[in-house]
Design a protein around this motif. Sequence first.
Motif, mmCIF file in Angstrom:
data_model
loop_
_atom_site.group_PDB
_atom_site.id
_atom_site.type_symbol
_atom_site.label_atom_id
_atom_site.label_comp_id
_atom_site.label_asym_id
_atom_site.label_seq_id
_atom_site.Cartn_x
_atom_site.Cartn_y
_atom_site.Cartn_z
ATOM 1 N N PHE A 153 0.831 -1.195 0.000
ATOM 2 C CA PHE A 153 0.000 0.000 0.000
ATOM 3 C C PHE A 153 0.875 1.259 0.000
ATOM 4 O O PHE A 153 2.028 1.222 0.440
ATOM 5 C CB PHE A 153 -0.906 0.017 1.234
ATOM 6 C CG PHE A 153 -2.172 -0.787 1.085
ATOM 7 C CD1 PHE A 153 -3.375 -0.158 0.825
ATOM 8 C CD2 PHE A 153 -2.152 -2.174 1.211
ATOM 9 C CE1 PHE A 153 -4.544 -0.888 0.688
ATOM 10 C CE2 PHE A 153 -3.313 -2.914 1.074
ATOM 11 C CZ PHE A 153 -4.515 -2.276 0.808
ATOM 12 N N PRO A 154 0.328 2.368 -0.487
ATOM 13 C CA PRO A 154 1.085 3.625 -0.445
ATOM 14 C C PRO A 154 1.237 4.137 0.977
ATOM 15 O O PRO A 154 0.533 3.688 1.888
ATOM 16 C CB PRO A 154 0.213 4.583 -1.266
ATOM 17 C CG PRO A 154 -1.175 4.042 -1.092
ATOM 18 C CD PRO A 154 -1.019 2.551 -1.060
ATOM 19 N N GLY A 155 2.153 5.056 1.167
ATOM 20 C CA GLY A 155 2.199 5.782 2.432
ATOM 21 C C GLY A 155 1.089 6.820 2.425
ATOM 22 O O GLY A 155 0.825 7.445 1.393
ATOM 23 N N ILE A 156 0.409 6.984 3.544
ATOM 24 C CA ILE A 156 -0.621 8.024 3.686
ATOM 25 C C ILE A 156 -0.322 8.758 4.988
ATOM 26 O O ILE A 156 -0.396 8.168 6.071
ATOM 27 C CB ILE A 156 -2.049 7.439 3.713
ATOM 28 C CG1 ILE A 156 -2.326 6.646 2.429
ATOM 29 C CG2 ILE A 156 -3.082 8.554 3.891
ATOM 30 C CD1 ILE A 156 -3.691 5.960 2.403
ATOM 31 N N ASP A 157 0.051 10.019 4.885
ATOM 32 C CA ASP A 157 0.510 10.741 6.068
ATOM 33 C C ASP A 157 -0.633 10.944 7.062
ATOM 34 O O ASP A 157 -1.690 11.458 6.702
ATOM 35 C CB ASP A 157 1.091 12.104 5.680
ATOM 36 C CG ASP A 157 1.846 12.735 6.829
ATOM 37 O OD1 ASP A 157 1.191 13.406 7.657
ATOM 38 O OD2 ASP A 157 3.064 12.546 6.917
ATOM 39 N N PRO A 158 -0.442 10.525 8.328
ATOM 40 C CA PRO A 158 -1.513 10.621 9.326
ATOM 41 C C PRO A 158 -1.837 12.048 9.755
ATOM 42 O O PRO A 158 -2.837 12.284 10.420
ATOM 43 C CB PRO A 158 -0.962 9.812 10.502
ATOM 44 C CG PRO A 158 0.525 9.923 10.360
ATOM 45 C CD PRO A 158 0.782 9.919 8.888
ATOM 46 N N ASN A 159 -0.962 12.983 9.382
ATOM 47 C CA ASN A 159 -1.222 14.395 9.671
ATOM 48 C C ASN A 159 -1.529 15.197 8.407
ATOM 49 O O ASN A 159 -1.622 16.425 8.446
ATOM 50 C CB ASN A 159 -0.014 15.006 10.390
ATOM 51 C CG ASN A 159 0.285 14.293 11.702
ATOM 52 O OD1 ASN A 159 -0.595 14.121 12.541
ATOM 53 N ND2 ASN A 159 1.522 13.839 11.869
ATOM 54 N N GLY A 160 -1.653 14.478 7.289
ATOM 55 C CA GLY A 160 -1.996 15.130 6.024
ATOM 56 C C GLY A 160 -0.854 15.887 5.375
ATOM 57 O O GLY A 160 -1.066 16.601 4.393
ATOM 58 N N LYS A 161 0.356 15.737 5.892
ATOM 59 C CA LYS A 161 1.480 16.539 5.411
ATOM 60 C C LYS A 161 1.856 16.201 3.974
ATOM 61 O O LYS A 161 2.015 15.043 3.612
ATOM 62 C CB LYS A 161 2.689 16.360 6.321
ATOM 63 C CG LYS A 161 3.843 17.287 5.982
ATOM 64 C CD LYS A 161 4.987 17.130 6.976
ATOM 65 C CE LYS A 161 6.142 18.069 6.630
ATOM 66 N NZ LYS A 161 7.273 17.917 7.584
ATOM 67 N N LEU A 162 2.024 17.236 3.184
ATOM 68 C CA LEU A 162 2.419 17.112 1.786
ATOM 69 C C LEU A 162 3.923 17.280 1.621
ATOM 70 O O LEU A 162 4.553 18.024 2.382
ATOM 71 C CB LEU A 162 1.720 18.181 0.948
ATOM 72 C CG LEU A 162 0.216 18.036 0.734
ATOM 73 C CD1 LEU A 162 -0.424 19.396 0.518
ATOM 74 C CD2 LEU A 162 -0.066 17.119 -0.452
ATOM 75 N N SER A 163 4.478 16.632 0.602
ATOM 76 C CA SER A 163 5.875 16.874 0.234
ATOM 77 C C SER A 163 5.879 17.934 -0.865
ATOM 78 O O SER A 163 5.782 17.611 -2.060
ATOM 79 C CB SER A 163 6.555 15.597 -0.266
ATOM 80 O OG SER A 163 7.857 15.906 -0.734
ATOM 81 N N VAL A 164 5.978 19.186 -0.464
ATOM 82 C CA VAL A 164 5.972 20.281 -1.438
ATOM 83 C C VAL A 164 7.199 20.207 -2.327
ATOM 84 O O VAL A 164 7.133 20.496 -3.529
ATOM 85 C CB VAL A 164 5.879 21.641 -0.723
ATOM 86 C CG1 VAL A 164 5.921 22.786 -1.728
ATOM 87 C CG2 VAL A 164 4.602 21.727 0.106
#
Length: 351
Positions: free
Chosen positions: A297-308
């Motif tokens: 499965f993909p990683g899904i950030d638990p805090n919603g953080k994006l890699s800008v």
Amino acid sequence: MRGLGAILAVVFVSACGGAGGPSPAAATSAGPSATAAPSPVTVKFGQVGSVSDAAIFIADAKGYFKEQAITLEAVPFTSAALMVAPLGTNEIQAGGGAPSAGLYNAVDRGVQLRIVADKGSLTSGHGYEAVIVRKALADKVKSAKDMKGLKISIAARDIVPEYSLDQYLRSGGLTVKDVEVVPLAFPDMIPALASGAIDVALPTEPTATRILDAGTGVLLTRTDTVVPGEQTAVILYSEKFAQDKDAATRFMVAYLKGARYFNDAFDKGDATKKQDVIDIVAKGTKLDPALLARVIFPGIDPNGKLSVDSLIAAQQYFVTKGSQTKAIDMSKIVDASFADEAVKRLGGAYK
């Protein structure tokens, strides 16, 4: 003295809440309610229906959207690129999928939308995108340097997986200009590899596992080792929905609860939750739970953080290639405020 005593008695009774004073219950009911109930809202969510939608599926199945007085209405799309116009007109309020040159070109033309949270990334151990070579070529094609002139399939041009392919090829001294890129839907990659119509494929899960199960391809690498932490999928808000701060934040609270449940299952190793997630995703994607139990499965950030930084790197690839007219200022499209506020409402960052 008798008259004075009577007066004092009346004052004492009144001060203690007797005749003529409000009761404690009456005083309480007269004050404002502690928490006003949230206003019900229906959110139309554009959805490709892939494994990277796991947190959305979980939040819906576990009742997290319902807790926030949100009715989620899933609207199917074949790609995130097709969501751009309906997001711009608020025909759908939110959606999720891969960033693309088309998305950024639309923003440059004046389509208003926001990238608000992570939906899928190639964090360590979450390489749900793979590089697979046709079995008949496996003895000759061992790495990127062996791929000059080969037919390589990705789902579409000018999306993040094309950037992944280019980065992989560069590890062998090549670029996408040195190969023949063949766009194919993921399910179509399976027979194409088997028949020899393509030489290499870059599928995501569960197509990657299906190809390996069929024995028609050989795994060369997972792309979490090629572009570590790459932002492969994002949550998008329409501008109008983003302006409804309360509803947009409540949506994010529910979504992040789903993301945290997902991380409990796959990163913290909660076996009960993992099986629950597999069953939920199987229902949402109509895939076999036994297959999903074996995919990455993909990683899904638990805090919603994006890699800008990842978004900027892929954008630069599109601009250099010429498929994106010009670079846009990411600070004008990326809005982390909803995730930040949702994290606060959830009691702080997930660790």
